[in-house]
Design a protein around this motif. Sequence first.
Motif, mmCIF file in Angstrom:
data_model
loop_
_atom_site.group_PDB
_atom_site.id
_atom_site.type_symbol
_atom_site.label_atom_id
_atom_site.label_comp_id
_atom_site.label_asym_id
_atom_site.label_seq_id
_atom_site.Cartn_x
_atom_site.Cartn_y
_atom_site.Cartn_z
ATOM 1 N N LEU A 143 49.584 39.327 48.250
ATOM 2 C CA LEU A 143 48.474 39.740 47.530
ATOM 3 C C LEU A 143 47.971 38.904 46.315
ATOM 4 C CD1 LEU A 143 48.806 43.548 47.449
ATOM 5 C CD2 LEU A 143 47.925 42.259 49.149
ATOM 6 N N LEU A 144 46.602 38.368 46.377
ATOM 7 C CA LEU A 144 46.305 37.545 45.322
ATOM 8 C C LEU A 144 44.930 38.050 44.648
ATOM 9 C CD1 LEU A 144 47.128 34.118 46.985
ATOM 10 C CD2 LEU A 144 48.386 35.115 45.052
ATOM 11 N N ALA A 145 44.703 37.738 43.502
ATOM 12 C CA ALA A 145 43.327 38.024 43.156
ATOM 13 C C ALA A 145 42.229 37.630 44.205
ATOM 14 C CB ALA A 145 42.869 37.413 41.724
ATOM 15 N N TYR A 146 41.066 38.625 44.094
ATOM 16 C CA TYR A 146 39.978 38.481 44.951
ATOM 17 C C TYR A 146 39.361 37.345 45.052
ATOM 18 C CZ TYR A 146 37.244 39.869 41.246
ATOM 19 O OH TYR A 146 36.377 39.811 39.987
ATOM 20 N N MET A 147 39.194 36.633 43.855
ATOM 21 C CA MET A 147 38.415 35.283 43.943
ATOM 22 C C MET A 147 39.321 34.184 44.218
ATOM 23 S SD MET A 147 39.582 36.333 40.922
ATOM 24 C CE MET A 147 40.034 36.016 39.222
ATOM 25 N N VAL B 231 44.379 38.695 50.715
ATOM 26 C CA VAL B 231 45.781 38.648 51.374
ATOM 27 C C VAL B 231 46.080 37.352 51.807
ATOM 28 C CG1 VAL B 231 47.279 39.929 53.023
ATOM 29 C CG2 VAL B 231 45.451 41.220 51.603
ATOM 30 N N PRO C 121 44.192 42.238 57.553
ATOM 31 C CA PRO C 121 43.324 41.320 56.648
ATOM 32 C C PRO C 121 42.869 40.190 57.322
ATOM 33 C CG PRO C 121 45.772 40.830 56.257
ATOM 34 C CD PRO C 121 45.672 42.066 56.961
ATOM 35 N N PRO D 273 45.999 37.191 38.876
ATOM 36 C CA PRO D 273 45.684 38.073 40.044
ATOM 37 C C PRO D 273 45.415 39.663 39.286
ATOM 38 C CG PRO D 273 47.340 36.664 40.559
ATOM 39 C CD PRO D 273 47.371 36.672 39.230
ATOM 40 N N TYR D 274 44.412 40.251 39.749
ATOM 41 C CA TYR D 274 44.374 41.562 39.688
ATOM 42 C C TYR D 274 45.197 42.486 40.674
ATOM 43 C CZ TYR D 274 42.608 46.298 38.483
ATOM 44 O OH TYR D 274 42.408 47.646 38.010
ATOM 45 N N VAL D 275 46.491 42.274 40.515
ATOM 46 C CA VAL D 275 47.366 42.906 41.316
ATOM 47 C C VAL D 275 48.673 43.255 40.316
ATOM 48 C CG1 VAL D 275 48.967 42.171 43.242
ATOM 49 C CG2 VAL D 275 46.869 41.224 43.343
ATOM 50 N N PRO E 287 30.729 38.325 50.304
ATOM 51 C CA PRO E 287 31.488 38.650 49.221
ATOM 52 C C PRO E 287 32.951 38.337 49.390
ATOM 53 C CG PRO E 287 31.192 40.372 50.900
ATOM 54 C CD PRO E 287 30.582 39.350 51.318
ATOM 55 N N ASP E 288 33.626 38.447 48.113
ATOM 56 C CA ASP E 288 35.110 38.323 48.008
ATOM 57 C C ASP E 288 35.745 39.735 48.818
ATOM 58 O OD1 ASP E 288 34.937 35.941 46.897
ATOM 59 O OD2 ASP E 288 34.960 36.642 44.899
ATOM 60 N N PRO E 289 36.965 39.714 49.217
ATOM 61 C CA PRO E 289 37.668 40.906 49.581
ATOM 62 C C PRO E 289 37.998 41.758 48.235
ATOM 63 C CG PRO E 289 39.083 39.220 49.700
ATOM 64 C CD PRO E 289 37.836 38.482 49.238
ATOM 65 N N GLU E 290 38.435 42.945 48.607
ATOM 66 C CA GLU E 290 38.711 43.813 47.468
ATOM 67 C C GLU E 290 39.945 43.241 46.939
ATOM 68 O OE1 GLU E 290 41.927 46.897 46.436
ATOM 69 O OE2 GLU E 290 41.546 46.403 48.734
ATOM 70 N N VAL E 291 40.963 42.675 47.769
ATOM 71 C CA VAL E 291 42.067 42.072 47.121
ATOM 72 C C VAL E 291 42.158 40.986 48.323
ATOM 73 C CG1 VAL E 291 43.843 43.487 48.343
ATOM 74 C CG2 VAL E 291 44.545 42.222 46.699
ATOM 75 N N ILE F 229 35.547 41.065 56.016
ATOM 76 C CA ILE F 229 35.329 41.189 54.542
ATOM 77 C C ILE F 229 33.897 41.668 54.124
ATOM 78 C CG2 ILE F 229 35.420 40.096 52.404
ATOM 79 C CD1 ILE F 229 37.649 38.278 53.543
ATOM 80 N N LEU G 133 33.854 45.464 48.205
ATOM 81 C CA LEU G 133 33.941 46.796 47.517
ATOM 82 C C LEU G 133 32.453 47.316 47.430
ATOM 83 C CD1 LEU G 133 36.301 46.984 44.712
ATOM 84 C CD2 LEU G 133 36.142 48.528 46.533
#
Lengths: 435, 388
Positions: free
Chosen positions: B169-173, B162, A248, A176-178, B156-160, A253, A256
Amino acid sequence: MFAHAYMILGIVVAAFLAAKVLRLSTELSMLAAAFAAAVYHGVVWSGEFPLRHIVEGTFTYFDVCLIFISATFFMALVKESGGVAFIVRRIVGAFHSHRFICLLLLTFVMLIPGALTGSGATSVLTVGALVGSVLSAMGVDETRKAAAIFMTAAMSAAAPPINLWAMMAAAGANMPYVGFNGPLAVLSLLGALFSMFWLAGRASSDAHISREDALARLPEAPEGMNWLRVLLPFVVFGGLLAAGRIWPFDFPIIGLPMIFMLSACMVWLLSPVKLRVWRVLSDTVRNLLPLVGIMVVVGALIQILALSGARGVISLHVVILPLTTLFATLFIILPVSEGILQYAVAPLLGVPLIMLFNMKGMDPIVALSAMSVLWPLGDCLPPTAVIGRAAVMELHYEGRYYSDFVRACLIPMLFIAVCCTLFLIYSKQLAFLAV
Amino acid sequence: MDRLTRIKWIAAVLCAASALWAGVEFYEMRHYKEPVVLGPGVTQVQKLSAYEPSLAGTVNDCNVYILDSGRPGGTVLLIGGTHPEEPATNLTAQIFVENAKPEAGRLIVVTRANTSGSLYSRNGEAYPSFYEIKTSWGSKKWRLGDRAGSPLDSWPDPEVYVHYPSRQLLAYMDIRNLNRCWPGRPNGLLVERTTYGMAQMIRSLGVDVVVDLHEAELEYAVENTIVAHEKAQEIAAMASMMLTSTEFEVPIGMEFSPTALHGLSHREVGDHTPAMSLLYEVAEPLLDRIRGVTDQKLVLEGKDDFVVEAGKHKLLYAPIDENGWHIDVRVGRHISTFLQCLDIFSMMNPERTITITGVPRYAEVKEKGVGAFFHDPSKAAKDRVEYD
């Protein structure tokens, strides 16, 4: 299988160099390398030309490209509306006699566009010239000025929330990019502040330039521009991001790119001058074509390397290196490879490295953050030198590129390299930053 | 026309021709239907939209195969195709649909849990679009696919991302990754609604045990193992011991489902439904980053010199030699592990006994090959063939 992979790598290198000799651009040279490797793999191994893989690969970073373009369009509109000139004039007006605060604020001005877009080029193209003018007015010589603009732009690309190298490598490693904001912020801020104060902390000449003279060197902000008009689009951007995290399960959604486009709409609505939106959009796409082109072509090249086993053999040779060797060499390998391959290094070297570090018990987020701050240092190195060349062009720098400009960057680069290497070695102890 | 314009036109024509060429293969993959011959045990085929109506008309309105013995007992749900790039999972599930005969209790099978992900290939990974397995009556073809659902179906996917309801919080994809979207929500994106539909099915059909099949790269720590929710720990531990001592050459381990990691079936199904949840992993070299040539041979035979080399440097969590991890071995392990867990569940809950016959175990699959257990759709009655 090893021989086939080595042969593919040889063909990629040879085709890339041959295309360069023929004066093709880096992105076209990479495309030529991908095609050559695909032809060889098709003839020798699979018996069919893998055109599907080339086409599919070009879409690997489609989302990233959309973010890149929409974010840069947003920042270009802020500049076109006079917002950037307004901010810089206010900083000079208020803090001209306070060099420390002035440099501090200018560093943040340089960091914001790249941090939001993941592109150092955006920082150079939107605020580089203006910040450069202020630095000149503060007595900084041309070489140090260009170096300061490049270094802070490089750090802006590394700064959170969007770091393209970390995003691409994390995606490749199913990670994850977290949690990247903390370590990326610490390293990029340290790097940017050190660079700015090392290069521009003292005036090169004794000539004192008055506040009025300094302001006279800057473009006028349009009449009617004020803090509300400048900041509201950023508030919309931050608000849409925050809403997605706070609510959320109720908030739609939109992604970006749409968030950047809505923020750009707000700039257009609030601008005190009539904006030529279509022209700004065209210029944005034109300016970004080389970078977007590289990301498109890199995707195709990586897919052919994956198909033919060449990606695997590179990854294998990276992961079997001893850790001490990696720590001792990564600060050189990563910037140099960035100079050659641009963003392609993130999936090519970043993914196997991060899996190795994870396996060795290091903190993968801190380690990848450190690598992702090292990579942009190579953006002034050959053969691509995208951001370095953008900086010298934007500032109309007339000195020698390598022996003056790049040389001036060396001390800040060394400082950043040392910081990043320490973050790599002590990633486990610094894991508290990754929250 | 000047030289530059001419070059631009040539480039545009070449790009369009390439897109058309590749587009034919993309189209074929997206529209290819996999035939499933309904075995003697299949009593009903439902659609997942019966449990979450918003899925109707979407690609993720997958088939739900119900094999009811008509005799009292428990109910088990077997999920294949959570990650379509893990072919042993949907093949295992399909072998149950085509061969299983429940003698007590009820078996529910989903072969393509995240159909969307099976309709496109992952960019950058160079996976083959299809793989074919030889059978006595010819060759049978399946789509390979990606780990996550297709952006064509959810974008689209979210920015992150949830996660619901934990807010982790997990990766957007991962909002398209079926095994990060449990227990799902009815007003979420496509994959969240898919897991919600399955969770609703688990509740309304009174499922006792849920098994989610997976494969993993050898560089990944969770390998050749059963991951178990607290409710299923005893079953997993006993199955692991028995399979290791009696059937498998390479041991199968047992791991506890982490309580702090959300969205995964082994955690959320156990937490949010009355069922106990288990997840099986088996080694698949195709998923390793350090793999060599990526082709159908690697998908099926699981042989790779580079992965073997990495093993010599002790960089792997599973053993591998020149024999690789063949699809027969991977499918056979999943089948035996599933049957073993059912035996133990039935032993521990005699009033909820689930007995399944007609399905081969590990040794037989290894000996005959998975192709021996798929039936010719052209020879089956039309009303006994479904498509995934």
